[in-house]
Design a protein around this motif. Sequence first.
Motif, PDB file in Angstrom:
ATOM      1  N   GLU A   1      -7.871 -19.499  12.448  1.00  0.00           N
ATOM      2  CA  GLU A   1      -7.855 -18.051  12.656  1.00  0.00           C
ATOM      3  C   GLU A   1      -6.558 -17.433  12.154  1.00  0.00           C
ATOM      4  OE1 GLU A   1      -8.326 -14.878  16.388  1.00  0.00           O
ATOM      5  OE2 GLU A   1      -8.605 -17.030  16.701  1.00  0.00           O
ATOM      6  N   LEU A   2      -6.691 -16.396  11.322  1.00  0.00           N
ATOM      7  CA  LEU A   2      -5.534 -15.639  10.874  1.00  0.00           C
ATOM      8  C   LEU A   2      -4.970 -14.798  12.010  1.00  0.00           C
ATOM      9  CD1 LEU A   2      -6.909 -14.189   7.505  1.00  0.00           C
ATOM     10  CD2 LEU A   2      -5.132 -15.940   7.698  1.00  0.00           C
ATOM     11  N   ARG A   3      -3.715 -14.413  11.872  1.00  0.00           N
ATOM     12  CA  ARG A   3      -3.181 -13.387  12.751  1.00  0.00           C
ATOM     13  C   ARG A   3      -3.878 -12.053  12.445  1.00  0.00           C
ATOM     14  NH1 ARG A   3       3.164 -14.389  11.565  1.00  0.00           N
ATOM     15  NH2 ARG A   3       2.298 -15.053   9.564  1.00  0.00           N
ATOM     16  N   SER A   4      -3.638 -11.055  13.255  1.00  0.00           N
ATOM     17  CA  SER A   4      -4.149  -9.722  12.962  1.00  0.00           C
ATOM     18  C   SER A   4      -3.486  -9.211  11.683  1.00  0.00           C
ATOM     19  CB  SER A   4      -3.833  -8.775  14.128  1.00  0.00           C
ATOM     20  OG  SER A   4      -4.180  -7.449  13.799  1.00  0.00           O
ATOM     21  N   ILE A   5      -4.302  -8.849  10.696  1.00  0.00           N
ATOM     22  CA  ILE A   5      -3.784  -8.427   9.388  1.00  0.00           C
ATOM     23  C   ILE A   5      -4.076  -6.943   9.187  1.00  0.00           C
ATOM     24  CG2 ILE A   5      -3.822  -8.838   6.905  1.00  0.00           C
ATOM     25  CD1 ILE A   5      -2.999 -11.322   8.422  1.00  0.00           C
ATOM     26  N   THR A   6      -3.044  -6.168   8.819  1.00  0.00           N
ATOM     27  CA  THR A   6      -3.263  -4.765   8.470  1.00  0.00           C
ATOM     28  C   THR A   6      -2.506  -4.427   7.194  1.00  0.00           C
ATOM     29  OG1 THR A   6      -1.409  -3.940   9.806  1.00  0.00           O
ATOM     30  CG2 THR A   6      -3.560  -4.069  10.885  1.00  0.00           C
TER      31      THR A   6
ATOM     32  N   HIS B   1       7.939   7.883  -2.251  1.00  0.00           N
ATOM     33  CA  HIS B   1       8.476   7.975  -3.599  1.00  0.00           C
ATOM     34  C   HIS B   1       8.012   6.873  -4.554  1.00  0.00           C
ATOM     35  CE1 HIS B   1      11.069  11.192  -2.252  1.00  0.00           C
ATOM     36  NE2 HIS B   1      11.485  10.440  -1.254  1.00  0.00           N
ATOM     37  N   ALA B   2       7.663   5.718  -4.038  1.00  0.00           N
ATOM     38  CA  ALA B   2       7.296   4.588  -4.905  1.00  0.00           C
ATOM     39  C   ALA B   2       5.950   4.820  -5.569  1.00  0.00           C
ATOM     40  CB  ALA B   2       7.264   3.291  -4.099  1.00  0.00           C
ATOM     41  N   GLU B   3       5.804   4.322  -6.810  1.00  0.00           N
ATOM     42  CA  GLU B   3       4.529   4.452  -7.526  1.00  0.00           C
ATOM     43  C   GLU B   3       3.418   3.654  -6.854  1.00  0.00           C
ATOM     44  OE1 GLU B   3       7.569   5.765 -10.450  1.00  0.00           O
ATOM     45  OE2 GLU B   3       7.460   4.088  -9.053  1.00  0.00           O
ATOM     46  N   GLY B   4       3.767   2.626  -6.142  1.00  0.00           N
ATOM     47  CA  GLY B   4       2.810   1.854  -5.358  1.00  0.00           C
ATOM     48  C   GLY B   4       3.509   1.295  -4.131  1.00  0.00           C
ATOM     49  N   SER B   5       2.843   1.311  -2.991  1.00  0.00           N
ATOM     50  CA  SER B   5       3.492   0.774  -1.791  1.00  0.00           C
ATOM     51  C   SER B   5       2.463   0.367  -0.753  1.00  0.00           C
ATOM     52  CB  SER B   5       4.462   1.796  -1.183  1.00  0.00           C
ATOM     53  OG  SER B   5       3.769   2.940  -0.713  1.00  0.00           O
ATOM     54  N   ALA B   6       2.870  -0.588   0.076  1.00  0.00           N
ATOM     55  CA  ALA B   6       2.018  -1.041   1.177  1.00  0.00           C
ATOM     56  C   ALA B   6       2.892  -1.624   2.273  1.00  0.00           C
ATOM     57  CB  ALA B   6       1.018  -2.092   0.697  1.00  0.00           C
ATOM     58  N   MET B   7       2.640  -1.198   3.507  1.00  0.00           N
ATOM     59  CA  MET B   7       3.233  -1.860   4.656  1.00  0.00           C
ATOM     60  C   MET B   7       2.242  -2.925   5.102  1.00  0.00           C
ATOM     61  SD  MET B   7       5.549  -2.439   6.924  1.00  0.00           S
ATOM     62  CE  MET B   7       6.693  -1.063   7.070  1.00  0.00           C
ATOM     63  N   VAL B   8       2.679  -4.165   5.071  1.00  0.00           N
ATOM     64  CA  VAL B   8       1.803  -5.295   5.364  1.00  0.00           C
ATOM     65  C   VAL B   8       2.215  -5.917   6.688  1.00  0.00           C
ATOM     66  CG1 VAL B   8       0.966  -7.509   4.530  1.00  0.00           C
ATOM     67  CG2 VAL B   8       1.554  -5.712   2.903  1.00  0.00           C
ATOM     68  N   LYS B   9       1.253  -6.141   7.551  1.00  0.00           N
ATOM     69  CA  LYS B   9       1.541  -6.752   8.841  1.00  0.00           C
ATOM     70  C   LYS B   9       0.662  -7.985   9.029  1.00  0.00           C
ATOM     71  CE  LYS B   9       2.970  -2.401  11.008  1.00  0.00           C
ATOM     72  NZ  LYS B   9       2.780  -1.454  12.138  1.00  0.00           N
ATOM     73  N   PHE B  10       1.315  -9.123   9.135  1.00  0.00           N
ATOM     74  CA  PHE B  10       0.663 -10.372   9.518  1.00  0.00           C
ATOM     75  C   PHE B  10       1.117 -10.641  10.947  1.00  0.00           C
ATOM     76  CE2 PHE B  10      -0.436 -10.604   5.273  1.00  0.00           C
ATOM     77  CZ  PHE B  10      -0.885 -11.845   4.825  1.00  0.00           C
ATOM     78  N   GLY B  11       0.365 -10.174  11.939  1.00  0.00           N
ATOM     79  CA  GLY B  11       0.831 -10.291  13.311  1.00  0.00           C
ATOM     80  C   GLY B  11       2.136  -9.530  13.482  1.00  0.00           C
ATOM     81  N   GLU B  12       3.168 -10.231  13.940  1.00  0.00           N
ATOM     82  CA  GLU B  12       4.471  -9.609  14.169  1.00  0.00           C
ATOM     83  C   GLU B  12       5.392  -9.702  12.957  1.00  0.00           C
ATOM     84  OE1 GLU B  12       5.246  -7.772  16.789  1.00  0.00           O
ATOM     85  OE2 GLU B  12       3.182  -8.119  17.461  1.00  0.00           O
ATOM     86  N   THR B  13       4.903 -10.187  11.838  1.00  0.00           N
ATOM     87  CA  THR B  13       5.662 -10.161  10.588  1.00  0.00           C
ATOM     88  C   THR B  13       5.275  -8.909   9.817  1.00  0.00           C
ATOM     89  OG1 THR B  13       5.999 -12.552  10.381  1.00  0.00           O
ATOM     90  CG2 THR B  13       5.958 -11.290   8.341  1.00  0.00           C
ATOM     91  N   HIS B  14       6.253  -8.045   9.574  1.00  0.00           N
ATOM     92  CA  HIS B  14       6.013  -6.765   8.910  1.00  0.00           C
ATOM     93  C   HIS B  14       6.872  -6.690   7.651  1.00  0.00           C
ATOM     94  CE1 HIS B  14       5.171  -4.959  13.196  1.00  0.00           C
ATOM     95  NE2 HIS B  14       4.333  -5.933  12.866  1.00  0.00           N
ATOM     96  N   VAL B  15       6.238  -6.420   6.513  1.00  0.00           N
ATOM     97  CA  VAL B  15       6.942  -6.365   5.236  1.00  0.00           C
ATOM     98  C   VAL B  15       6.538  -5.093   4.493  1.00  0.00           C
ATOM     99  CG1 VAL B  15       7.456  -7.563   3.069  1.00  0.00           C
ATOM    100  CG2 VAL B  15       6.878  -8.891   5.107  1.00  0.00           C
TER     101      VAL B  15
END
Length: 238
Positions: free
Chosen positions: A10-15, A23-37
């Motif tokens: 089972e994966l962590r909760s992914i969003t 301002h960025a031409e492309g962007s994403a806030m990625v969350k793998f459980g409590e890891t946020h990048v």
Amino acid sequence: MRPSGRGFDELRSITFDLHYSKHAEGSAMVKFGETHVLCTASVEKRVPPWMRDTGKGWVTAEYGMLPRATNTRTNREATRGKQSGRTQEIQRLIGRSLRAVTDLSGMANIQIKLDCDVIQADGGTRTASITGAYLALYLALDGLVKIGVLETVPLIDQVAAISCGLYNGEAVLDLDYAEDSNAQADANFVLTGNGGIVEIQGTAEDKPFSQQDFDALMSLSRKGIEQLTALQRQVLGL
């Protein structure tokens, strides 16, 4: 039982939160459980000097952790005057992973720089960075198509990454920090949407692990990547 209570596969909760940066031409806030990048893509209409006159573009990456991404403060690498070996290794991995699915000949002297900044770390920061960087790269390239700079998005496949490891003797998917810090073996798998292998990093932390163990980790990684690439397609509307 895993510390998180998850099943072994089972994966962590992914969003994925697209267009996170104004301002960025492309962007994403990625969350793998409590890891946020936070992953951003910046477009430059120039390539490195060694690529001039080739007619190709370039994709490269930088990676970093904020001082309080972990439970104790870590000084910014800029204050130390140099990047750590770990940082250099991870950002090269991110760059290689994204170039593996990019048709550089279709980028017409354009360079895209991907920045992956870890806001909060709980294991798997490099795999979350790769998975999110793909989203940021796609959005930047799609934006260039929309304004007529490129004819098509020059991506030949998707790419995502996931960690697997041996925890209490059992193969498990998507390690968080509690598992990663106590795993008998851990590995990072970078795979394409079509199942191609981009890179595998595996380490025995206790004693050598068997081919059977590796096959179990590989099988889990494929299951995880299938789910991640499906989520990528869903959020991008592909």
